[in-house]
Scaffold this motif. Structure first.
Motif, PDB file in Angstrom:
ATOM      1  N   TYR A 129       0.865  -1.181   0.162  1.00  0.00           N
ATOM      2  CA  TYR A 129      -0.088   0.040  -0.083  1.00  0.00           C
ATOM      3  C   TYR A 129       1.058   1.161  -0.084  1.00  0.00           C
ATOM      4  O   TYR A 129       0.529   1.961  -0.673  1.00  0.00           O
ATOM      5  N   ALA A 130       1.911   1.076   1.024  1.00  0.00           N
ATOM      6  CA  ALA A 130       3.006   2.480   0.920  1.00  0.00           C
ATOM      7  C   ALA A 130       3.625   2.531  -0.518  1.00  0.00           C
ATOM      8  O   ALA A 130       3.590   3.771  -0.810  1.00  0.00           O
ATOM      9  N   ARG A 131       3.752   1.612  -1.166  1.00  0.00           N
ATOM     10  CA  ARG A 131       4.444   1.665  -2.614  1.00  0.00           C
ATOM     11  C   ARG A 131       3.364   2.280  -3.693  1.00  0.00           C
ATOM     12  O   ARG A 131       3.700   2.908  -4.403  1.00  0.00           O
ATOM     13  N   LEU A 151       3.071   6.209  -2.294  1.00  0.00           N
ATOM     14  CA  LEU A 151       4.162   6.951  -2.347  1.00  0.00           C
ATOM     15  C   LEU A 151       4.821   6.890  -3.611  1.00  0.00           C
ATOM     16  O   LEU A 151       5.719   7.695  -4.129  1.00  0.00           O
ATOM     17  N   GLY A 152       4.804   5.710  -4.383  1.00  0.00           N
ATOM     18  CA  GLY A 152       5.531   5.574  -5.474  1.00  0.00           C
ATOM     19  C   GLY A 152       7.050   4.954  -4.980  1.00  0.00           C
ATOM     20  O   GLY A 152       7.216   4.737  -3.906  1.00  0.00           O
ATOM     21  N   ALA A 174      12.158  -0.093  -0.766  1.00  0.00           N
ATOM     22  CA  ALA A 174      12.809   0.393   0.188  1.00  0.00           C
ATOM     23  C   ALA A 174      11.558   1.327   0.937  1.00  0.00           C
ATOM     24  O   ALA A 174      11.521   1.326   1.977  1.00  0.00           O
ATOM     25  N   VAL A 175      10.630   1.908   0.116  1.00  0.00           N
ATOM     26  CA  VAL A 175       9.396   2.496   0.588  1.00  0.00           C
ATOM     27  C   VAL A 175       8.439   1.512   1.412  1.00  0.00           C
ATOM     28  O   VAL A 175       8.048   1.890   2.350  1.00  0.00           O
ATOM     29  N   ALA A 198       2.929  11.427   5.293  1.00  0.00           N
ATOM     30  CA  ALA A 198       2.444  11.380   6.518  1.00  0.00           C
ATOM     31  C   ALA A 198       1.947  10.025   6.783  1.00  0.00           C
ATOM     32  O   ALA A 198       1.680   9.683   8.080  1.00  0.00           O
ATOM     33  N   ILE A 199       1.842   9.173   5.758  1.00  0.00           N
ATOM     34  CA  ILE A 199       1.286   7.698   6.114  1.00  0.00           C
ATOM     35  C   ILE A 199       2.387   7.195   7.113  1.00  0.00           C
ATOM     36  O   ILE A 199       2.028   6.146   7.905  1.00  0.00           O
ATOM     37  N   TYR A 200       3.472   7.471   7.373  1.00  0.00           N
ATOM     38  CA  TYR A 200       4.473   6.866   7.874  1.00  0.00           C
ATOM     39  C   TYR A 200       4.164   7.068   9.621  1.00  0.00           C
ATOM     40  O   TYR A 200       4.133   6.506  10.493  1.00  0.00           O
TER      41      TYR A 200
END
Length: 389
Positions: A221-223, A226-227, A231-232, A285-287
């Motif tokens: 989901y993060a990838r 955020l693209g 590593a993301v 901000a997801i982090y």
């Protein structure tokens, strides 16, 4: 001695985190669907959900310290072999084997940790912290190994298990010298509150659905949001697991000032907003919201285990096995459903219902009393199961 047990705990729990950490690589190298990779997470959870309560019952009757090195090796071996075969069925079997090893480890290791710590809450907090750090290390370890040479290098992942099993040996020798290495122990006395224990178990199930669901899909989901490359996603998963270490320590501290039920209730209320932030707030901000969600889910974790023991004071091993094993692993049953919805719609749509889960836990905790901790016999302290798996 408790530090050695804590490091050993980290060496085992790294394999719980490794399952979700392998998901993006199974998708990339083997073109598995969302539903297929969630099935792998389910395989790790399913046998564990059945096995851990059984091991909890056994530790109510007999001390089995030999399980520590054996289960550590089993947990690592399953993950190490999971990347070798292209067969989906074989992969499921190896991951399930790892789940059984992890399930066998926790009740007995927690009994031993309780014994050597003489019931100290701060010492048990350190033991719990080890497990959380193991979770946090998993995405870093898996990414370092697999990105350097693909899934066929997965046998290298057995190294923490080898280290953890070696760390168990001086602990076993100490138990032998002190006469705590074998036979059964007595249980604490008191009246069981089965109704409250069932409500607590339902709250833990709801918590587990959120944590397992995010563990399985937060990297992907993060990838998407955020693209970027692996590593993301690895960073998002690392933050999710590292926040658990913060929550584990914070939960014990807060419980020293307020009762456990109140601390857990407020934690779940915060988690509702944090999960909503993961799903709907765009950008880096997801982090932040992942970290808040992780802390919110882990503040009540060890508190729930001790609450379960106080609700069932005559069956503390069984209570620990259920709160640590059955109810936690049941969360894995939701992963295939989340994956199927994601395949049919989108990951964002599939993750949105997770917002409701901590709200249900909050509602259940509003109905729970704060129990008076029973006063166990001296021998009973060795039998109490208190921390995560």
């Amino acid at each position: 001695m408790i530090i050695m047990l804590s490091v050993g705990h980290a060496c085992v729990d790294v394999y719980q985190g490794a399952v979700a950490s392998l998901v993006p690589f199974f998708v990339a190298e083997r073109a598995y669907s969302y539903a297929a990779v969630s099935g792998i997470v389910l395989a790790a959870s399913l046998l564990s959900s059945v096995a851990q309560p059984l091991f909890g019952v056994l530790t109510d009757r007999w001390a089995m310290p030999w399980l520590l090195p054996v289960s550590t090796i089993l947990g690592g071996l399953g993950i190490a072999l999971s990347g070798l075969s292209g067969s989906y069925a074989v992969t499921l079997v190896f991951v399930a084997v790892s789940g059984v090893g992890v399930a066998a480890y926790h009740p007995e290791s927690a009994r031993v940790a309780r014994l050597v710590s003489e019931g100290s809450h701060s010492a048990m907090g350190w033991f719990s912290l080890g497990g959380s750090l193991g979770f946090a290390a998993a995405p870093l370890m898996v990414t370092a190994v697999v990105t350097s040479g693909g899934l066929h290098l997965s046998p290298l992942l057995v190294l923490p298990a080898l280290a953890g099993s070696v760390l168990c040996l001086p602990v076993l020798r100490t138990l032998e010298k002190t006469g705590h290495g074998g036979s059964s122990t007595a249980v604490a006395t008191g009246a069981d509150d089965t109704v409250s224990f069932m409500k607590l178990s339902l709250a833990v199930v709801c918590r587990s659905v959120v944590f397992v669901g995010l563990s399985t899909f937060i990297s992907l989901y993060a990838r998407q949001r955020l693209g970027g490359g692996a590593a993301v996603g690895t960073t998002a998963l690392f933050v999710l697991y590292l926040g658990g270490a913060v929550g584990s320590v914070l939960g014990g501290s807060l419980a020293n000032r307020w009762d456990r039920v109140a601390v857990a209730r407020w934690s779940y209320l915060v988690t509702v907003a944090a999960v909503a932030g993961i799903v709907f707030i765009p950008g880096p901000a997801i982090y932040v919201f992942v970290a808040l969600t992780s802390a919110g889910l882990y503040v009540p974790f060890s508190l729930q285990v001790t609450l379960g023991q106080d609700y069932l004071p005559t069956r503390v091993g069984t209570a620990g096995g259920i709160t640590l094993g059955l109810t936690v692993s049941i969360g894995g049953l939701a992963s295939p459903l989340i994956g199927s919805v994601a395949d049919a719609t989108s990951l964002r749509t599939a993750l949105t219902p997770l917002i409701v889960m901590p709200a249900l836990s909050w509602l259940l905790f509003r109905t729970l009393p704060e129990p008076t901790a029973p006063k166990p016999m001296a021998t009973a302290r060795a039998n109490v199961v208190t921390v995560e798996g």
